[in-house]
Design a protein around this motif. Structure first.
Motif, PDB file in Angstrom:
ATOM      1  N   ALA A  80     -19.645  20.203 -46.354  1.00 62.15           N
ATOM      2  CA  ALA A  80     -20.714  19.908 -47.322  1.00 62.15           C
ATOM      3  C   ALA A  80     -20.186  20.076 -48.743  1.00 62.15           C
ATOM      4  O   ALA A  80     -19.250  20.832 -48.989  1.00 62.15           O
ATOM      5  CB  ALA A  80     -21.901  20.846 -47.100  1.00 62.15           C
ATOM      6  N   CYS A 110     -29.857  18.766 -53.613  1.00 62.30           N
ATOM      7  CA  CYS A 110     -28.588  18.133 -53.295  1.00 62.30           C
ATOM      8  C   CYS A 110     -27.863  17.806 -54.604  1.00 62.30           C
ATOM      9  O   CYS A 110     -28.269  16.890 -55.315  1.00 62.30           O
ATOM     10  CB  CYS A 110     -28.869  16.860 -52.503  1.00 62.30           C
ATOM     11  SG  CYS A 110     -27.482  15.724 -52.397  1.00 62.30           S
ATOM     12  N   PRO A 111     -26.825  18.560 -54.948  1.00 55.67           N
ATOM     13  CA  PRO A 111     -26.144  18.350 -56.230  1.00 55.67           C
ATOM     14  C   PRO A 111     -25.635  16.915 -56.392  1.00 55.67           C
ATOM     15  O   PRO A 111     -25.746  16.344 -57.477  1.00 55.67           O
ATOM     16  CB  PRO A 111     -24.965  19.321 -56.188  1.00 55.67           C
ATOM     17  CG  PRO A 111     -25.308  20.334 -55.165  1.00 55.67           C
ATOM     18  CD  PRO A 111     -26.232  19.675 -54.190  1.00 55.67           C
ATOM     19  N   LEU A 112     -25.146  16.338 -55.299  1.00 56.97           N
ATOM     20  CA  LEU A 112     -24.590  14.989 -55.406  1.00 56.97           C
ATOM     21  C   LEU A 112     -25.684  13.961 -55.672  1.00 56.97           C
ATOM     22  O   LEU A 112     -25.605  13.164 -56.602  1.00 56.97           O
ATOM     23  CB  LEU A 112     -23.856  14.635 -54.109  1.00 56.97           C
ATOM     24  CG  LEU A 112     -23.209  13.259 -54.137  1.00 56.97           C
ATOM     25  CD1 LEU A 112     -21.709  13.390 -54.360  1.00 56.97           C
ATOM     26  CD2 LEU A 112     -23.504  12.487 -52.864  1.00 56.97           C
ATOM     27  N   ASN A 171     -33.944  16.591 -48.859  1.00 54.66           N
ATOM     28  CA  ASN A 171     -33.240  16.472 -50.135  1.00 54.66           C
ATOM     29  C   ASN A 171     -33.639  15.182 -50.846  1.00 54.66           C
ATOM     30  O   ASN A 171     -33.005  14.728 -51.769  1.00 54.66           O
ATOM     31  CB  ASN A 171     -31.717  16.588 -49.948  1.00 54.66           C
ATOM     32  CG  ASN A 171     -31.201  15.639 -48.887  1.00 54.66           C
ATOM     33  OD1 ASN A 171     -31.843  14.645 -48.566  1.00 54.66           O
ATOM     34  ND2 ASN A 171     -30.028  15.937 -48.343  1.00 54.66           N
ATOM     35  N   PHE A 217     -21.302  16.610 -41.997  1.00 55.50           N
ATOM     36  CA  PHE A 217     -20.427  17.618 -42.621  1.00 55.50           C
ATOM     37  C   PHE A 217     -20.107  18.776 -41.677  1.00 55.50           C
ATOM     38  O   PHE A 217     -19.176  19.537 -41.914  1.00 55.50           O
ATOM     39  CB  PHE A 217     -20.933  18.076 -43.994  1.00 55.50           C
ATOM     40  CG  PHE A 217     -22.170  18.967 -44.020  1.00 55.50           C
ATOM     41  CD1 PHE A 217     -22.220  20.191 -43.362  1.00 55.50           C
ATOM     42  CD2 PHE A 217     -23.272  18.604 -44.809  1.00 55.50           C
ATOM     43  CE1 PHE A 217     -23.335  21.010 -43.439  1.00 55.50           C
ATOM     44  CE2 PHE A 217     -24.397  19.422 -44.879  1.00 55.50           C
ATOM     45  CZ  PHE A 217     -24.429  20.614 -44.190  1.00 55.50           C
ATOM     46  N   CYS A 249     -26.283  14.118 -43.450  1.00 52.27           N
ATOM     47  CA  CYS A 249     -25.242  15.011 -43.949  1.00 52.27           C
ATOM     48  C   CYS A 249     -25.023  16.201 -43.024  1.00 52.27           C
ATOM     49  O   CYS A 249     -23.897  16.541 -42.692  1.00 52.27           O
ATOM     50  CB  CYS A 249     -25.606  15.516 -45.332  1.00 52.27           C
ATOM     51  SG  CYS A 249     -25.166  14.357 -46.634  1.00 52.27           S
ATOM     52  N   GLU A 274     -28.625  21.854 -48.406  1.00 49.16           N
ATOM     53  CA  GLU A 274     -28.907  21.611 -46.991  1.00 49.16           C
ATOM     54  C   GLU A 274     -28.112  22.579 -46.102  1.00 49.16           C
ATOM     55  O   GLU A 274     -28.649  23.137 -45.149  1.00 49.16           O
ATOM     56  CB  GLU A 274     -28.560  20.165 -46.639  1.00 49.16           C
ATOM     57  CG  GLU A 274     -29.033  19.765 -45.263  1.00 49.16           C
ATOM     58  CD  GLU A 274     -29.041  18.246 -45.084  1.00 49.16           C
ATOM     59  OE1 GLU A 274     -30.118  17.656 -45.281  1.00 49.16           O
ATOM     60  OE2 GLU A 274     -27.991  17.659 -44.792  1.00 49.16           O
TER      61      GLU A 274
HETATM   62  S1  SF4 Z   1     -24.874  18.239 -51.344  1.00 47.50           S
HETATM   63 FE1  SF4 Z   1     -26.039  16.443 -50.729  1.00 47.50          FE
HETATM   64  S2  SF4 Z   1     -24.514  14.886 -50.313  1.00 47.50           S
HETATM   65 FE2  SF4 Z   1     -23.437  16.844 -50.379  1.00 47.50          FE
HETATM   66  S3  SF4 Z   1     -23.382  17.520 -48.246  1.00 47.50           S
HETATM   67 FE3  SF4 Z   1     -25.206  18.460 -49.160  1.00 47.50          FE
HETATM   68  S4  SF4 Z   1     -26.857  17.004 -48.717  1.00 47.50           S
HETATM   69 FE4  SF4 Z   1     -24.953  15.897 -48.391  1.00 47.50          FE
END
Ligand code: SF4
Ligand SMILES: Cc1cc2nc3c(=O)[nH]c(=O)nc-3n(C[C@H](O)[C@H](O)[C@H](O)COP(=O)(O)OP(=O)(O)OC[C@H]3O[C@@H](n4cnc5c(N)ncnc54)[C@H](O)[C@@H]3O)c2cc1C
Ligand SMILES: Cc1ncc(C[n+]2csc(CCOP(=O)(O)OP(=O)(O)O)c2C)c(N)n1
Ligand SMILES: [Mg+2]
Lengths: 333, 541
Positions: free
Chosen positions: A44, A242-244, A157, A81, A77, A50
């Motif tokens: 992740a 979710c930072p991304l 998220n 991950f 994810c 998450e």
């Molecule tokens: S931060 Fe977001 S994109 Fe990254 S693993 Fe967690 S849920 Fe997925």
């Protein structure tokens, strides 16, 4: 909510642990014995809400069931991950099938256990908001309607993160995603769409429904523990920044979850058989800007010019939640 | 292992995947300097002793406190507690009642007869301490702890210096001084009373002392020239308060005028009220907010009926009349005379204009460096005479019990180093734990406890202690209000919020460690740590 009765003014009951509490009153996450169901080495992103929420929830479920737990996992994810073949981060029996059928798979596992007379082994199903509120929704509603003995946990998220941040029916209005770009007269996701799955779960009148966030681990653990004390269909919806996908700093994950609940945008409550039984009161109310401005997915509300009218509409959403769920009747705990 | 259909590889664990390699910055546990500790002139580790008190381990807390300051019960009464002014909690709701908890711990020690740890190794060195005020007592205690033989020579018939002969009983009961001093003597410190030193070098030679600490204070009340018809009516604060220790209390009369704006002025005025003065008036050159006296004490004095007359100087004192000249503040805030005169009746005029160091004793050390009437010392508290150290009021500065204790401690450590022939080094200070480094979300709202106060009638007629003690429950509550700024208090938040389980919990009292094999450097632990005990650093290369 169901936090400790003992008052410690230094730390309140807000920290993860508290050396001044008796062992029995401590959170699962503060103990040396927690299972770390989701182990280190998972892929992740940095600061993933998450991954954090899943460990919080499954560790609590493990404790509540004396480690007699099987989990079914939707694609997303959390699955990708943690378990790139042939390697896994899960330290529990764990099964993956498809993106949209997790509730059905869990139902099958529960049925098999019943047939085998193994009533002490319990089943959890888990998935992202896409897997839950969109593609897996039919299976989920069926699981609710049949009152199957499964706890379903949705890690929300607010978009399809694993495939590159597409909009889901849990994406909030104005949020920019790959499929709701910040362009045109109504940039980002539009107002008036989406669905409130916790409320829909309540409409099934299942024994237990709750919302939680990674900003309050004690509350989250109490809800998982309560859910595992009940038989039948149960649903917990956890907000996991979710930072991304949100365009936020990885260190802000817990802070964002806190701001979401303290602003009223994400109401935290509990319901049994279709009726709300409790809610987490707002402690230090914040305007929605404080939450929005930390995330690039809302950047178009602030730049090139400040869109006060749109922010006011989001504030109205928060204010409605506060009214509807009674989030402000009282002060500090 | 027999594999299921279509499976060709064994199941592996993600532990093989060292995600720590993603990191560009790393969290590091640190101890930062809490503002309370930073402002404590006695150098107490306040956060540390509050930490123990929070657990209800009062003896451990007291032992931690007395590592720096042996006079806990005294400090809990007379310290002006600048720590509370600096306390970060003051920015959240109200500062922690540090002074009240310190008093509670000091009183517990006296109640249960806790003693200092016995001295384990003797150094074989002898140190002379002159004066048994807080500076001398602190130096003696710390020197003895380090294994030195210590003799205190004291001119008065009782120990304590200005704590006994200056600070009034209603603020500091004498039994408290006796108890705190007795505990120091029980370590094997020798105290010789009624023993005025007049030749330091001779005394050192006679007693075979290897070093000397001077803590003789500033005993001489400053005088101002005031034209007076009847000089008998003019006296000074130090003399009045000193006489309070004897059997014959000073006779001040019905109307007492006190001249000055410091703590001593307030103490004399409050003492005069208790001795029966109907009017006790403080005359001060500037305005109330510019008074150097401690705010709380001015408030308490006013509650007790003491009157204040601002912007006034005393021009003359005749028989029963005092002539006062009105002042006004210039743009720089300095009082300037206006020429406007007014008279007031008074039976006594007490000057409380500060004290001077008695240079008589020091005149036999001719090359002693004296600056502005105070003895000059270097960074190790040593005077210009090798082997002669000094601290407390006689070296100037803030002139409080707290500062005196701090000087005594520092001097003792420096003397010990000097006698061992090693350089005196102080530990480098940690970086400040400022308010912005805290995550105050985690601290529940909790207002400060109010200390009980003596009934106002008894405050006007008796010398009973004015401020009461906290009971156990309130002391515990107050200790638990501490936010532990800059120092891990084992709340497990970092351990909880790490999405990668990269925080290793080492168990009670042992804090935490990072597992850099898996820490991705997200910084959640740093952001969520309530007390600012984790710092982010750039990853080396
Ligand atoms: S931060 Fe977001 S994109 Fe990254 S693993 Fe967690 S849920 Fe997925
Ligand atoms: C009225 C009053 C109230 C105060 N209230 C407070 C307060 O509330 N809080 C606070 O922090 N500070 C207060 N202070 C200041 C505080 O008392 C002094 O700063 C402190 O006592 C100084 O300590 P010291 O050890 O340097 O000197 P002192 O306390 O003055 O002790 C010096 C000792 O040396 C002895 N001595 C002197 N010459 C010789 C000699 N030749 N031979 C042998 N012995 C000798 C003296 O008899 C005395 O016992 C107050 C001061 C006064 C006057
Ligand atoms: C039937 C099907 N359609 C599409 C996909 C591709 N897919 C994998 S994960 C995912 C999105 C998951 O989103 P969500 O459930 O919200 O979980 P998140 O990754 O956000 O945690 C998609 C579209 C798939 N695996 N199966
Ligand atoms: Mg999602």
């Amino acid at each position: 909510m169901r936090t400790s009765h003992v008052k410690f003014y230094q730390t309140g009951t807000f920290t993860v642990g508290n050396r001044l509490l008796s062992e029995d009153d401590r959170s699962v996450q503060s103990t040396l014995e927690r299972t770390n169901s989701l182990n280190s080495g998972h892929r992740a992103c940095q600061g993933c809400g998450e991954a954090l929420g899943a460990r919080y929830a499954i560790d609590a479920a493990m404790r509540a069931t004396d480690n007699q737990l099987i989990a079914a996992n939707a694609t997303g994810c959390l699955e990708v991950f943690s378990t790139p073949y042939p390697e896994t981060s899960w330290q529990i029996p764990w099964i993956h099938s498809l993106f949209g059928n997790t509730a059905a798979v869990a139902t099958g596992v529960a049925a098999a256990l019943r047939v085998k007379g193994r009533n002490d082994t319990r089943v959890v199903a888990q998935g992202g908001d896409g897997g839950t509120t969109d593609i897996g929704f039919g299976c989920l509603s069926g699981m609710f309607e049949r009152n199957d003995d499964v706890l379903y946990i949705c890690y929300d998220n607010e978009a399809y993160m694993n495939t590159g941040v597409q909009r889901s029916s849990a994406t909030p209005p104005t949020a920019r995603t790959a499929t709701s770009p910040a362009k045109g007269p109504e940039p980002g996701n539009v107002f008036g769409q989406g669905k409130n799955v916790p409320m829909i779960a309540m409409a099934h009148e299942i024994p237990y429904v709750a919302t939680a966030s990674v900003a309050d681990v004690r509350d989250l653990e109490a809800k998982v523990t309560r859910a595992m004390s009940i038989r039948g269909a149960r649903y917990i919806h956890i907000l996991v920044p979710c930072p991304l996908g949100w365009g936020s700093e990885p260190q802000h994950t817990v802070r964002l979850a806190r701001l979401a609940t303290e602003s009223g945008l994400f109401p935290v409550f509990e319901a049994e058989h279709g009726e709300i039984t409790d809610r987490r009161l707002i402690r230090r109310k914040v305007p929605v800007e404080e939450y929005l401005s930390l995330q690039k997915r809302f950047a178009h509300l602030f730049k090139p010019e400040l869109k006060m009218d749109v922010i006011a509409r989001l504030q109205a959403v928060a204010d409605r939640n506060i009214r509807r769920f009674g989030l402000m009747n009282g002060g500090d705990d | 292992m027999r594999k299921p259909y279509a499976i060709t590889l064994d199941v592996g664990s993600s532990l093989a995947n060292l995600t720590g390699s993603w990191r560009t910055q790393r969290p590091v546990y640190v101890d930062r300097l809490p503002p309370c500790n930073a402002t404590c002139a006695a150098g107490e580790d306040i956060q540390q002793w509050l930490f123990h008190a929070e657990e209800g381990n009062y003896e451990t807390a007291w032992r931690s406190l007395v590592r720096d300051n042996p006079l806990a019960a005294i400090m809990g009464r007379v310290c002006y507690h600048p720590c509370e002014g600096a306390c970060n909690r003051g920015q959240l709701d109200e500062s922690v009642g540090i002074n009240a908890v310190e008093r509670f711990l000091g009183d517990e020690a006296n109640r249960y007869g806790w003693e200092f740890e016995p001295v384990t190794a003797e150094s074989g060195k002898r140190v002379l301490v002159i004066g048994s005020g807080p500076a001398g007592l602190s130096a003696a205690y710390h020197l003895r702890r380090l294994g030195n033989a210590v003799v205190i020579l004291e001119a008065e018939t009782s120990s304590g210096g200005m704590m006994r002969y200056g600070i009034p009983q209603y603020r500091l009961p004498r039994i408290t001084i006796d108890q705190d001093v007795q505990r120091i003597l029980a370590m094997g410190v020798e105290l010789r009373l009624d023993h005025r030193v007049d030749d330091i070098e001779q005394t050192m030679r006679d007693g075979n002392f290897d070093a000397c600490f001077l803590g003789v204070g500033s005993q001489l009340g400053k005088r101002a020239y005031i034209p007076a018809g009847d000089a008998r009516r003019i006296t000074d604060a130090v003399t009045v308060l000193h006489r309070m220790a004897g059997d014959e209390k000073p006779m001040l009369g019905r109307r007492v005028v006190v001249y000055g704006g410091g703590n001593t002025a307030v103490d004399v005025a409050r003492t005069a009220r208790r001795l029966g003065a109907e009017d006790s008036i403080i005359v001060y050159r500037r305005t109330r907010d510019r008074m150097p006296a401690h705010r709380d004490e001015v408030r308490e004095a006013i509650e007790e009926g003491v009157k204040l007359k601002w912007l006034s100087t005393i021009a003359a004192a005749d028989d029963e009349l005092i002539t006062v000249e009105k002042m006004e503040l210039d743009e720089k805030g300095f009082p300037q005379p206006t020429g406007e005169l007014e008279t007031m009746e008074a039976d006594a005029l007490v000057l409380a204009l500060g004290q001077d160091v008695d240079l008589e004793l020091l005149s036999k050390l001719p090359d002693l460096n004296i600056v502005h009437g105070a003895v000059a010392v270097d960074g190790a508290q040593m005077t210009s005479r090798e082997g002669v150290f000094a601290g407390g009021d006689m070296i100037g500065g803030e002139r409080t019990v707290t500062a005196a204790v701090g000087h005594g401690k520092k001097a003792a450590r420096a003397i010990d180093a000097y006698l061992r022939g090693v350089a005196f080094k102080q530990k480098p200070k940690h970086q400040m734990a400022t308010y912005d480094l805290l995550n105050t979300w985690y601290y529940a709202d909790a207002p400060k406890t109010v200390r009980p106060k003596l009934d106002i009638i008894r405050r006007q007629s008796t010398f009973d202690e004015v401020i009461g003690s906290l009971d156990e429950a309130t002391a515990l509550y107050e200790a638990r209000r501490c936010m532990s700024c800059g120092n891990c208090f084992e709340c497990d938040t970092c351990y909880g919020v790490c999405p990668d389980n990269a925080v290793i919990k080492l168990g009670p009292g042992k804090r935490f460690e990072f597992n850099y094999d898996y820490c991705k450097g997200c910084g959640l632990c740093v952001a969520e740590c309530p007390c600012g005990a984790i710092r982010m650093e750039r990853e080396p290369n």
